[in-house]
Design a protein around this motif. Structure first.
Motif, mmCIF file in Angstrom:
data_model
loop_
_atom_site.group_PDB
_atom_site.id
_atom_site.type_symbol
_atom_site.label_atom_id
_atom_site.label_comp_id
_atom_site.label_asym_id
_atom_site.label_seq_id
_atom_site.Cartn_x
_atom_site.Cartn_y
_atom_site.Cartn_z
ATOM 1 N N GLY A 532 9.886 -1.208 -10.115
ATOM 2 C CA GLY A 532 8.592 -1.649 -10.604
ATOM 3 C C GLY A 532 8.609 -1.907 -12.098
ATOM 4 N N SER A 533 7.489 -2.373 -12.630
ATOM 5 C CA SER A 533 7.402 -2.683 -14.052
ATOM 6 C C SER A 533 7.617 -1.448 -14.917
ATOM 7 C CB SER A 533 6.044 -3.314 -14.364
ATOM 8 O OG SER A 533 4.988 -2.447 -13.961
ATOM 9 N N ASP A 534 7.374 -0.265 -14.340
ATOM 10 C CA ASP A 534 7.592 0.982 -15.083
ATOM 11 C C ASP A 534 8.981 1.567 -14.850
ATOM 12 O OD1 ASP A 534 7.346 1.747 -12.464
ATOM 13 O OD2 ASP A 534 5.777 3.253 -12.812
ATOM 14 N N GLY A 535 9.831 0.832 -14.118
ATOM 15 C CA GLY A 535 11.184 1.299 -13.843
ATOM 16 C C GLY A 535 11.306 2.161 -12.606
ATOM 17 N N ALA A 536 10.193 2.477 -11.943
ATOM 18 C CA ALA A 536 10.235 3.339 -10.760
ATOM 19 C C ALA A 536 10.825 2.586 -9.565
ATOM 20 C CB ALA A 536 8.834 3.837 -10.424
ATOM 21 N N LEU A 537 11.597 3.288 -8.741
ATOM 22 C CA LEU A 537 12.195 2.700 -7.552
ATOM 23 C C LEU A 537 11.142 2.596 -6.455
ATOM 24 C CD1 LEU A 537 14.752 1.702 -6.098
ATOM 25 C CD2 LEU A 537 15.212 4.083 -5.459
ATOM 26 N N LEU A 538 10.893 1.366 -5.992
ATOM 27 C CA LEU A 538 9.868 1.119 -4.980
ATOM 28 C C LEU A 538 10.472 0.858 -3.603
ATOM 29 C CD1 LEU A 538 7.601 -1.312 -7.064
ATOM 30 C CD2 LEU A 538 7.312 1.163 -6.736
ATOM 31 N N LEU A 539 11.507 0.025 -3.583
ATOM 32 C CA LEU A 539 12.134 -0.370 -2.327
ATOM 33 C C LEU A 539 13.646 -0.342 -2.479
ATOM 34 C CD1 LEU A 539 10.034 -3.599 -1.616
ATOM 35 C CD2 LEU A 539 9.953 -1.540 -0.187
ATOM 36 N N VAL A 566 10.689 3.300 -0.474
ATOM 37 C CA VAL A 566 11.034 4.592 -1.063
ATOM 38 C C VAL A 566 9.770 5.430 -1.220
ATOM 39 C CG1 VAL A 566 12.008 5.728 -3.103
ATOM 40 C CG2 VAL A 566 13.043 3.618 -2.216
ATOM 41 N N VAL A 567 8.665 4.763 -1.525
ATOM 42 C CA VAL A 567 7.332 5.363 -1.578
ATOM 43 C C VAL A 567 6.427 4.497 -0.721
ATOM 44 C CG1 VAL A 567 7.686 6.335 -3.881
ATOM 45 C CG2 VAL A 567 6.724 4.037 -3.643
ATOM 46 N N ASP A 568 5.217 4.928 -0.482
ATOM 47 C CA ASP A 568 4.270 4.060 0.216
ATOM 48 C C ASP A 568 4.083 2.788 -0.601
ATOM 49 O OD1 ASP A 568 3.989 6.083 2.046
ATOM 50 O OD2 ASP A 568 2.029 6.754 1.296
ATOM 51 N N VAL A 569 4.265 1.632 0.041
ATOM 52 C CA VAL A 569 4.174 0.375 -0.704
ATOM 53 C C VAL A 569 3.268 -0.617 0.010
ATOM 54 C CG1 VAL A 569 6.434 0.582 -1.804
ATOM 55 C CG2 VAL A 569 6.236 -0.596 0.401
ATOM 56 N N SER A 570 2.693 -1.493 -0.814
ATOM 57 C CA SER A 570 1.937 -2.644 -0.331
ATOM 58 C C SER A 570 2.657 -3.887 -0.803
ATOM 59 C CB SER A 570 0.510 -2.615 -0.878
ATOM 60 O OG SER A 570 -0.177 -3.806 -0.548
ATOM 61 N N ASN A 664 1.807 -3.335 4.629
ATOM 62 C CA ASN A 664 1.931 -1.961 4.127
ATOM 63 C C ASN A 664 3.079 -1.248 4.824
ATOM 64 O OD1 ASN A 664 -0.374 -2.055 2.352
ATOM 65 N ND2 ASN A 664 -1.664 -1.994 4.200
ATOM 66 N N LEU A 665 3.888 -0.569 4.031
ATOM 67 C CA LEU A 665 4.989 0.223 4.564
ATOM 68 C C LEU A 665 4.864 1.649 4.038
ATOM 69 C CD1 LEU A 665 8.175 -2.044 4.121
ATOM 70 C CD2 LEU A 665 6.922 -1.584 6.234
ATOM 71 N N GLY A 666 4.916 2.612 4.935
ATOM 72 C CA GLY A 666 4.946 4.003 4.506
ATOM 73 C C GLY A 666 6.326 4.381 4.018
ATOM 74 N N ALA A 667 6.392 5.399 3.215
ATOM 75 C CA ALA A 667 7.679 5.845 2.683
ATOM 76 C C ALA A 667 8.659 6.089 3.824
ATOM 77 C CB ALA A 667 7.491 7.110 1.859
ATOM 78 N N GLY A 668 9.840 5.506 3.735
ATOM 79 C CA GLY A 668 10.868 5.648 4.756
ATOM 80 C C GLY A 668 10.845 4.569 5.810
ATOM 81 N N ALA A 669 9.737 3.806 5.900
ATOM 82 C CA ALA A 669 9.638 2.732 6.895
ATOM 83 C C ALA A 669 10.395 1.503 6.415
ATOM 84 C CB ALA A 669 8.177 2.398 7.158
ATOM 85 N N SER A 670 10.847 0.699 7.386
ATOM 86 C CA SER A 670 11.635 -0.492 7.053
ATOM 87 C C SER A 670 11.040 -1.738 7.682
ATOM 88 C CB SER A 670 13.087 -0.338 7.525
ATOM 89 O OG SER A 670 13.731 0.726 6.872
#
Length: 696
Positions: A532-539, A566-570, A664-670
């Motif tokens: 992400g823009s803050d450097g956090a791992l999203l996917l 990696v986290v809940d994502v939209s 929307n994907l929950g954390a761990g979903a692919s």
């Protein structure tokens, strides 16, 4: 210099006989001095020295100066100097002539600047030195020391730095507006563009023209250091870069189409200590000469400064606003500095950043010769001039993307050496790989750096992808990208936000980095991290490329992406934010401009009908630079995603992952999508395409 002589010649003249000679330019705000006229000497009366003669004539008519002496091994013609002006063959003779000049102007060849400037500073005069100051950083430092020791003032002849527009532009660069111009928001970068024409005669006007060195002495007479040096100096001034240490990096990409030593077509990419990118794309091989300009790229608009005209044009969503500013003459400014303490507009110490650029050019590898097949010659004899095809668009792409010619992948440019490697090679007729994988790691943050394929070619070598195009520089070949992942833009460019109801330019760009690559002959797998823009791992993504050779004119490319949260994502798009028909995101293929394009599917014909539709395949045929070609895109087997298609504004095809609703994907979903593309030389019809699709 010639052998010194203390003899002088006085040439009679009516220097100020022109009735207009005593009239200051309409845009000059400096007034004539009320004290005794300053005593001026000029070294070099030809070339740009002739401009100084004309300007001194104006100032003499105002009673501000007296031209007491000139020096040039080639004496000026009778009638060009005021009565009583002494004429010498060289500076040594002038200094021995007891003329007591207050200021000596040096307008001589570049390689003579250092010794002449040092001689002036060793006398009792202050110095006006034409640009570039000197031909090396060592000479510059020596000149600074000499000026400091002598307690003398040195003005450098970057005339554009006398423009009143700079005050307004510095305010715009700081996020402000002015009385004359609206603001452009936060400054993202600065670019300088120069497109001039120079013929063969230009490079034969003197022994030093177009040289990197002459008789063992540095000259550095290239496009960026002499004819279009003002473009770089002006961009640096607006950016607040005055000293060498104000720049954290200087990169050069130098080329020549002419039979010279120095560069005539180059990109100079700079970065200030604050991280601001400055990209200068310059050529003397344009189709026609246009006024050079510096562009400020802001989040809410652009400001374009045509510095030879003191003209600024601001473009924002509200429209266009133009203003012409005045200008202070640098010679007058130097005189006012000496008599009244007025700050110098172009002091020697403020040329440090420019000299950092010149030094990088001086010490760079010799400019690469552009192959003759990539250069057109217009005209005949000494009036013939080189034209690099499409150079105007090339410069535009370079400045918008802050990219070098090498990074653009131009056919005449040096191959990029970082983050570029062949992926598949099917031995096409021209011997080039059919697919090149680019890491995207050197791209500017606003492009959302990410890996992509470019170029992708047919078996005959026809290129069917484009990247960094001037209309959307964040369009990158063939790849996977999304404009909204938990609020971070991993597509590039501006973001469409429902709350704003429009595209907005915000610092929300993420990046996709390669964690690992596994290779087989026909299969390559990338392990990718979406940050992400803050450097956090999203996917985390596993992306695979598989190639299959079908026949002598057709091959198949399978691109499969598996995104794991990696986290809940939209996962969103402009369409999911309310921009109707703009649901792009996911698999995307940017094509190069091609003639007579036809886009169709199994159920529809033409962009308006195919765009947004759901169909098992979509085909694109066109006349590309290398010949006719056909691309057939198969819809992913995992989901009936709508097709995103553009053929009118620009050529592109995408399979929309989030057309009008976020995924929307929950954390761990692919989530998995597999896109197949058949790439064929020639034009395929529906029967051919259906046969390919049946073999999937």
């Amino acid at each position: 210099m010639d052998t010194p002589s203390t003899e002088s010649t006085v040439i009679p003249s009516t220097f100020a006989a022109d009735p207009a000679a005593g009239t200051a330019p309409a845009n000059s705000t400096a007034s004539a001095s009320s004290t005794a006229p300053a005593r001026i000497a000029l070294v070099g009366v030809h070339g740009f020295g002739a401009h100084h003669l004309h300007n001194l004539e104006r100032l003499s008519g105002q009673g501000a100066i007296e031209l007491v002496a000139v020096a040039d091994p080639n004496p000026p013609a009778a009638g060009t100097l005021p009565q009583g002006t002494a004429v010498h063959a060289d500076l040594d003779a002038l200094l021995a002539g007891n003329h007591r000049p207050d200021v000596i102007i040096v307008a001589t060849p570049i390689q003579t600047h250092a010794p002449l400037a040092l001689s002036v500073l060793a006398s009792s005069a202050d110095l006006y030195l034409e640009k570039p100051p000197v031909a090396s950083m060592n000479d510059f430092l020596q000149l600074q020391d000499a000026a400091s020791a002598a307690g003398r003032s040195v003005q450098i002849g970057f005339q554009s730095l006398g423009s009143h527009a700079l005050i307004a532009l510095e305010k715009l660069a700081g996020g402000e507006s002015t009385d004359e111009l609206p603001g452009i928001g936060r400054l993202k970068g600065i670019s300088a563009t120069g497109r001039w024409v120079r013929d063969r005669a230009y490079y034969k006007r003197s022994r030093w023209a177009g040289k990197r060195s002459l008789d063992g002495v540095d000259v550095v007479d290239g496009v960026a250091t002499n004819p279009l040096a003002h473009a770089i100096a002006t961009a640096l001034r607006i950016a607040g870069a005055r000293k060498a240490e104000d720049l954290i990096s200087v990169e050069t990409d130098l080329y020549r189409a002419n039979d010279i030593e120095a560069d005539d077509t180059s990109v100079i990419r700079l970065r200030t200590v604050s991280g601001l990118p400055i990209t200068c794309a310059l050529t003397l091989c344009a189709t026609e000469s246009v006024e050079p300009y510096v562009t400020l790229h802001g989040t809410e608009g652009t400001a374009v400064f045509h510095y030879t005209q003191d003209l600024v044009t601001v473009h924002t969503d509200a429209g266009e606003k133009t203003h012409v500013f005045g200008r202070d003459d640098l010679t007058e400014n130097l005189l006012h500095h000496l008599s009244q303490g007025t700050p110098l507009l172009s002091p020697l110490d403020h040329s440090g950043a420019f000299m950092r650029v010149l030094e990088a050019i001086r010490t760079a590898v010799a400019p690469t010769l552009i192959p003759t097949e990539n250069v057109d010659w217009v005209g005949t004899g000494e009036q013939a001039h080189a034209v690099i095809p499409h150079i105007e668009d090339i410069l535009d792409r370079a400045t918008r993307a802050h990219a070098t010619f090498s990074e653009l992948g131009l056919p005449w440019a040096r191959p990029a050496t970082h983050g570029v490697e062949p992926l598949f090679s099917l031995a096409p007729e021209n011997g080039s790989p059919v697919v090149v994988l680019r890491s995207g790691s050197t791209l500017e943050a606003g492009l959302s750096p990410r890996p992509y394929l470019h170029p992708v070619s047919t078996l005959a070598g026809t290129q069917v992808t484009d990247h960094l195009p001037s209309d959307h520089v964040w369009h990158l070949g063939a790849g996977v990208a999304l404009q909204d992942v938990n609020g971070s833009n991993l597509w590039g460019g501006r973001s469409y936000r429902r709350t704003a109801g429009k595209y907005v330019d915000v610092q929300d760009h993420g990046r996709i980095e390669t964690a690992d690559i596994a290779r087989e002959e026909d299969h390559t797998v990338l392990e990718l991290d979406w940050l992400g823009s803050d450097g956090a791992l999203l996917l985390q993504e596993r992306r695979s490329y598989r190639r299959i050779l079908l026949d002598p004119r057709t091959w198949r490319l399978d691109i499969q992406t598996e995104l794991t949260a990696v986290v809940d994502v939209s996962l969103g798009s402009p369409g999911s934010h309310g921009a109707a028909g703009s649901g792009y995101g996911g698999f995307f293929w940017r094509l190069p401009v091609n003639g007579t394009p036809r886009v169709f599917s199994s159920t529809a014909e033409g962009e308006p009908s195919v765009h947004g539709s759901v169909a098992p395949w979509l085909a694109w045929t066109g006349e590309f630079d290398g010949g006719p070609a056909t691309l057939v895109f198969a819809a992913p087997a995992e989901s009936p995603d709508p097709w995103f298609v553009r053929s009118g504004q620009y050529p592109a095809v995408g399979s929309a992952l989030a057309w009008d609703v976020a995924v929307n994907l929950g954390a761990g979903a692919s989530l998995t999508r597999t896109n197949t593309v058949w790439i064929s030389d020639g034009t395929l019809d529906v029967v051919d395409i259906e046969a390919l699709a049946a073999r999937r």
